[in-house]
Design an enzyme around this catalytic site. Sequence first.
Site, PDB file in Angstrom:
ATOM      1  N   SER A 184      34.138  33.326  47.322  1.00  0.00           N
ATOM      2  CA  SER A 184      32.874  32.604  47.141  1.00  0.00           C
ATOM      3  C   SER A 184      31.155  32.973  47.893  1.00  0.00           C
ATOM      4  O   SER A 184      30.889  32.460  48.597  1.00  0.00           O
ATOM      5  CB  SER A 184      32.301  31.373  47.339  1.00  0.00           C
ATOM      6  OG  SER A 184      33.959  31.056  46.697  1.00  0.00           O
ATOM      7  N   ASN A 226      33.045  42.122  41.426  1.00  0.00           N
ATOM      8  CA  ASN A 226      34.615  41.815  40.872  1.00  0.00           C
ATOM      9  C   ASN A 226      34.554  41.167  39.880  1.00  0.00           C
ATOM     10  O   ASN A 226      34.335  39.739  39.415  1.00  0.00           O
ATOM     11  CB  ASN A 226      35.368  41.462  41.536  1.00  0.00           C
ATOM     12  CG  ASN A 226      37.068  41.522  41.009  1.00  0.00           C
ATOM     13  OD1 ASN A 226      36.966  41.435  39.714  1.00  0.00           O
ATOM     14  ND2 ASN A 226      37.937  40.932  42.044  1.00  0.00           N
ATOM     15  N   TRP A 227      34.417  42.046  38.235  1.00  0.00           N
ATOM     16  CA  TRP A 227      33.925  40.958  37.020  1.00  0.00           C
ATOM     17  C   TRP A 227      35.316  40.333  36.753  1.00  0.00           C
ATOM     18  O   TRP A 227      35.187  39.626  35.340  1.00  0.00           O
ATOM     19  CB  TRP A 227      33.002  41.991  35.960  1.00  0.00           C
ATOM     20  CG  TRP A 227      31.922  42.714  37.212  1.00  0.00           C
ATOM     21  CD1 TRP A 227      30.868  42.443  37.395  1.00  0.00           C
ATOM     22  CD2 TRP A 227      31.064  43.452  35.650  1.00  0.00           C
ATOM     23  NE1 TRP A 227      30.294  42.856  37.576  1.00  0.00           N
ATOM     24  CE2 TRP A 227      30.279  43.464  36.609  1.00  0.00           C
ATOM     25  CE3 TRP A 227      30.983  43.697  34.482  1.00  0.00           C
ATOM     26  CZ2 TRP A 227      28.930  44.128  36.550  1.00  0.00           C
ATOM     27  CZ3 TRP A 227      30.368  45.137  34.514  1.00  0.00           C
ATOM     28  CH2 TRP A 227      28.918  44.715  35.177  1.00  0.00           C
ATOM     29  N   LYS A 228      36.458  41.275  37.044  1.00  0.00           N
ATOM     30  CA  LYS A 228      37.429  40.285  37.183  1.00  0.00           C
ATOM     31  C   LYS A 228      37.844  40.095  35.202  1.00  0.00           C
ATOM     32  O   LYS A 228      37.099  41.522  34.481  1.00  0.00           O
ATOM     33  CB  LYS A 228      37.612  38.834  37.057  1.00  0.00           C
ATOM     34  CG  LYS A 228      37.522  38.446  39.006  1.00  0.00           C
ATOM     35  CD  LYS A 228      37.373  37.100  39.960  1.00  0.00           C
ATOM     36  CE  LYS A 228      37.493  36.971  40.654  1.00  0.00           C
ATOM     37  NZ  LYS A 228      38.271  35.896  41.850  1.00  0.00           N
ATOM     38  N   GLY A 274      33.208  38.216  42.919  1.00  0.00           N
ATOM     39  CA  GLY A 274      33.780  37.518  42.220  1.00  0.00           C
ATOM     40  C   GLY A 274      32.411  37.311  41.229  1.00  0.00           C
ATOM     41  O   GLY A 274      31.422  37.630  41.019  1.00  0.00           O
ATOM     42  N   GLU A 292      40.136  38.614  51.846  1.00  0.00           N
ATOM     43  CA  GLU A 292      39.767  37.852  51.086  1.00  0.00           C
ATOM     44  C   GLU A 292      40.488  36.285  51.006  1.00  0.00           C
ATOM     45  O   GLU A 292      41.702  36.160  50.660  1.00  0.00           O
ATOM     46  CB  GLU A 292      39.686  38.142  49.164  1.00  0.00           C
ATOM     47  CG  GLU A 292      39.044  39.304  48.697  1.00  0.00           C
ATOM     48  CD  GLU A 292      39.325  39.421  47.985  1.00  0.00           C
ATOM     49  OE1 GLU A 292      37.860  38.994  47.554  1.00  0.00           O
ATOM     50  OE2 GLU A 292      39.543  39.180  46.868  1.00  0.00           O
ATOM     51  N   GLU A 345      44.744  37.528  43.355  1.00  0.00           N
ATOM     52  CA  GLU A 345      44.960  36.821  41.965  1.00  0.00           C
ATOM     53  C   GLU A 345      45.777  37.898  41.229  1.00  0.00           C
ATOM     54  O   GLU A 345      47.021  37.447  40.670  1.00  0.00           O
ATOM     55  CB  GLU A 345      43.727  37.479  40.497  1.00  0.00           C
ATOM     56  CG  GLU A 345      42.939  35.849  40.848  1.00  0.00           C
ATOM     57  CD  GLU A 345      41.346  36.305  40.472  1.00  0.00           C
ATOM     58  OE1 GLU A 345      41.322  36.872  40.056  1.00  0.00           O
ATOM     59  OE2 GLU A 345      40.663  35.107  41.655  1.00  0.00           O
ATOM     60  N   GLY A 347      36.796  31.976  43.879  1.00  0.00           N
ATOM     61  CA  GLY A 347      36.664  30.919  42.930  1.00  0.00           C
ATOM     62  C   GLY A 347      36.493  29.467  43.298  1.00  0.00           C
ATOM     63  O   GLY A 347      36.345  28.777  42.071  1.00  0.00           O
ATOM     64  N   HIS A 378      44.189  42.518  44.605  1.00  0.00           N
ATOM     65  CA  HIS A 378      43.369  40.849  45.169  1.00  0.00           C
ATOM     66  C   HIS A 378      44.691  39.973  44.757  1.00  0.00           C
ATOM     67  O   HIS A 378      44.944  40.037  44.027  1.00  0.00           O
ATOM     68  CB  HIS A 378      42.313  41.175  43.558  1.00  0.00           C
ATOM     69  CG  HIS A 378      41.772  39.996  43.492  1.00  0.00           C
ATOM     70  ND1 HIS A 378      42.378  38.873  43.188  1.00  0.00           N
ATOM     71  CD2 HIS A 378      40.747  40.463  43.439  1.00  0.00           C
ATOM     72  CE1 HIS A 378      40.833  38.451  42.945  1.00  0.00           C
ATOM     73  NE2 HIS A 378      39.805  39.181  43.621  1.00  0.00           N
TER      74      HIS A 378
END
Length: 260
Positions: A216, A9-11, A237, A170, A99, A176, A97
């Site tokens: 992480s 997941n490159w965000k 991530g 998650e 976020e 992160g 997700h």
Amino acid sequence: MRRALVAGNWKMNKTIGEARTLALEVAEGVAGEDLSGVEVVLGPPYLALSAVVETVAGGAIGVAGQDCSHHPDGAYTGEVSVPMLTDAGATHVILGHSERRELMGEGDGLVARKAQAASAGGLTPIICLGEPFTTRKAGTTLSRIAHQVEHSIQGAFASPPPGGFIVAYEPVWAIGTGLTATPEQAQEAHAFIRERLEAIFGLECAQETRILYGGSVKPDNAADLFAGPDIDGGLIGGASLKGADFLEIIRAARTDSASI
Ligand code: PGA
């Protein structure tokens, strides 16, 4: 037997050129070794999606959108639809997700509608769920997860898709932050998710569903995490932004895939 899956997941990272370079590094790494036991998916930002699809074409790597609208088209400024993603060559889409849940206020009902639209439109959803730190501290992690399974997944599907679901667990406090759930904490949550899926959709769906751990994952903790019998790979991530680290994590999943 479940096949391991490692998704990056490159965000909101990587320009189109940077995305091509990273995708090429991963594609060459995957092609250069026997990593065929692991399914690999890259999740670039929308603007780089076509470039990544072109770069990995002809190989076995999937490409995921990082979200989608549940509407097929219309006056929804800033949104991207399922038909747009499939037209660009996406195979998967990351939904719910943390976020998006936390920063954009997305709830289980919306996640379910998106999952329904994605699935109906030919995309495989990677449905994310997990608890914030306050929930873990309060000792109510499992009931929170049960609620998310019911409302994000059961709410979307009357019957499971062939091959089961892809779910990403998650723990929000581990995303992160550099904090990671211990392999035991992760395994407990994954086993619980599988048990809930079995209660709702039956044994076959529960056994086929891939449950990825996200929070992480790094090259040095991946093997320990993936060793859990209910941990079928990861949603990665930060460590997916460096080709060498991501390839290391894919290798860790391959070793584990022999035992599931
Ligand atoms: P992280 O992100 O690996 O950087 O913790 C995981 C995710 O958000 O998918």
